[in-house]
Design an enzyme around this catalytic site. Sequence first.
Site, PDB file in Angstrom:
ATOM      1  N   SER A   1       0.879  -1.130   0.059  1.00 32.57           N
ATOM      2  CA  SER A   1      -0.067  -0.127  -0.115  1.00 32.57           C
ATOM      3  C   SER A   1       0.892   1.262  -0.027  1.00 32.57           C
ATOM      4  O   SER A   1       1.720   1.350   0.908  1.00 32.57           O
ATOM      5  CB  SER A   1      -0.868  -0.148   1.300  1.00 32.57           C
ATOM      6  OG  SER A   1      -1.632   1.157   1.128  1.00 32.57           O
TER       7      SER A   1
ATOM      8  N   HIS B   1       0.613   4.406   0.795  1.00 27.72           N
ATOM      9  CA  HIS B   1       0.703   5.239   2.025  1.00 27.72           C
ATOM     10  C   HIS B   1       1.270   4.907   3.413  1.00 27.72           C
ATOM     11  O   HIS B   1       1.641   5.639   4.333  1.00 27.72           O
ATOM     12  CB  HIS B   1      -0.921   5.778   2.340  1.00 27.72           C
ATOM     13  CG  HIS B   1      -1.730   4.791   3.109  1.00 27.72           C
ATOM     14  ND1 HIS B   1      -1.968   4.844   4.229  1.00 27.72           N
ATOM     15  CD2 HIS B   1      -2.606   3.901   2.606  1.00 27.72           C
ATOM     16  CE1 HIS B   1      -2.894   3.921   4.892  1.00 27.72           C
ATOM     17  NE2 HIS B   1      -3.199   3.331   3.654  1.00 27.72           N
TER      18      HIS B   1
ATOM     19  N   CYS C   1      -8.096   0.742  11.601  1.00 27.52           N
ATOM     20  CA  CYS C   1      -9.257   0.391  10.981  1.00 27.52           C
ATOM     21  C   CYS C   1     -10.310   0.113  11.914  1.00 27.52           C
ATOM     22  O   CYS C   1     -11.493   0.241  11.862  1.00 27.52           O
ATOM     23  CB  CYS C   1      -8.945  -0.750   9.872  1.00 27.52           C
ATOM     24  SG  CYS C   1      -7.464  -0.701   9.209  1.00 27.52           S
TER      25      CYS C   1
HETATM   26  N1  PMP Z   1      -3.013  -4.987   5.214  1.00 27.99           N
HETATM   27  C1  PMP Z   1      -2.262  -4.503   6.557  1.00 27.99           C
HETATM   28  C2  PMP Z   1      -1.191  -5.305   6.900  1.00 27.99           C
HETATM   29  C3  PMP Z   1      -2.421  -3.065   6.575  1.00 27.99           C
HETATM   30  O1  PMP Z   1      -1.590  -2.720   7.679  1.00 27.99           O
HETATM   31  C4  PMP Z   1      -3.224  -2.326   5.904  1.00 27.99           C
HETATM   32  C5  PMP Z   1      -3.533  -0.765   6.438  1.00 27.99           C
HETATM   33  N2  PMP Z   1      -4.266  -0.812   7.836  1.00 27.99           N
HETATM   34  C6  PMP Z   1      -3.991  -2.821   4.945  1.00 27.99           C
HETATM   35  C7  PMP Z   1      -3.582  -4.037   4.543  1.00 27.99           C
HETATM   36  C8  PMP Z   1      -4.844  -1.940   4.216  1.00 27.99           C
HETATM   37  O2  PMP Z   1      -4.355  -1.241   3.102  1.00 27.99           O
HETATM   38  P1  PMP Z   1      -4.892   0.055   2.493  1.00 27.99           P
HETATM   39  O3  PMP Z   1      -5.165   1.102   3.663  1.00 27.99           O
HETATM   40  O4  PMP Z   1      -4.185   0.430   1.420  1.00 27.99           O
HETATM   41  O5  PMP Z   1      -6.419  -0.376   2.051  1.00 27.99           O
END
Ligand code: PMP
Length: 385
Positions: free
Chosen positions: A194, A196, A322
């Site tokens: 990802s 960001h 999240c």
């Molecule tokens: N996988 C992991 C291990 C993450 O830490 C995150 C972000 N919280 C994601 C997937 C999801 O990534 P994105 O924010 O790009 O949807």
Amino acid sequence: LTRIYLDHNATTPVRPEVVQAMLPFLTGGFGNPSSPHAEGRVARRAVEEAREQVALLLEAEPRDLVFTSGATEANAQAILGRMGEGRILLSAVEHPSVLDAAAALGPEGGSWRRIPVDGHGRIRMDLLEEALGEGAALVAVMAANNEVGTLQPLGEVLRLAQERRVPVHVDAVQMPGKHTFSVAGIPSGSASLSGHKFGGPKGVGVLWVHPEHRLRPWLRGGGQERGRRAGTENVAGIVGMGEAARLCRLEAKQRQAALARAELRFLEALRRRGVGVQRHGDPDPAGRLPGTLSLRFPGHRGQDLLIALDLAGVAISLGSACSSGAAEPSRVLAAMGLPTTENLESVRISLGGGETVDELEEAAARISRCLVVKRSSDKDLGAPS
Ligand code: PMP
């Protein structure tokens, strides 16, 4: 009050070089990379250059990369693209974007199954081996956990899966900038990143797909990304992630060392202030990411501490960002066997490596003050300390 940001596993600041690289594609360079005219060709070239940079970071072939809207989409594609092929095995500490994609396949035990982890958050290899013996269409094991930083035994997982000819999906989102990661050792399967999480913009990610790995495309239509992900490319975002990948690769060693140093300084600063703290995850630094601290402050609710620290100018998180906002126990800590009370007393502090000594000291001082304030207000209320 200067703010101190200690939540880099949730997201990282966009690097100034990344902003500079993106700007031309948010202003003049608006072409559609699928267009054959000059405007389109400029955009296409930029997308392909970014693909090369991300490929270099992952030690992958550029043609095996599929740009997505982020790791959530990449993980969903990796899981749902195997639908109907057989059972999917996942570690119990996968990110919700993996776990919940699997849950969409139906009830656990049928088309998918969670494999428990040990007390450090590492997948139980004996249980994985047992489950693989019953046949599987995919194993999904993250490279490093976003909440506790535990590194999974990827080498062992890959070896075991290869013996059974089962492909592996690796959510490698937390690796860039913190630990070396390459897809070169993955004999079959996929991996996600990802933008960001390593100095790039939000809303852009990548799925690496082994050339022989069968994955049914989820988004169909325009045939972009060699028919593997339809939709006009997020050109500026992709260019930004490419630049972030380039910087990340150049600075990998220094950044990892800086994170390890910052972590030691920060923990030492807490210790000097007499702050009692329990750390979750692997106690061995070789078994985890540097800079990811899953901490329990006994007697203090994580949510209260997060709010108090936010008011004191320090940004931290509860388990994964999240699911924060609701004071639910962390699924990861629960899977590691932590009792609910202790789970709710836990927070995640994730460093960036760029913190100055003064910032780390100041963060520790603010944490210590918040804990003291909480302790004295407990006394006022006659609550147990
Ligand atoms: N996988 C992991 C291990 C993450 O830490 C995150 C972000 N919280 C994601 C997937 C999801 O990534 P994105 O924010 O790009 O949807």
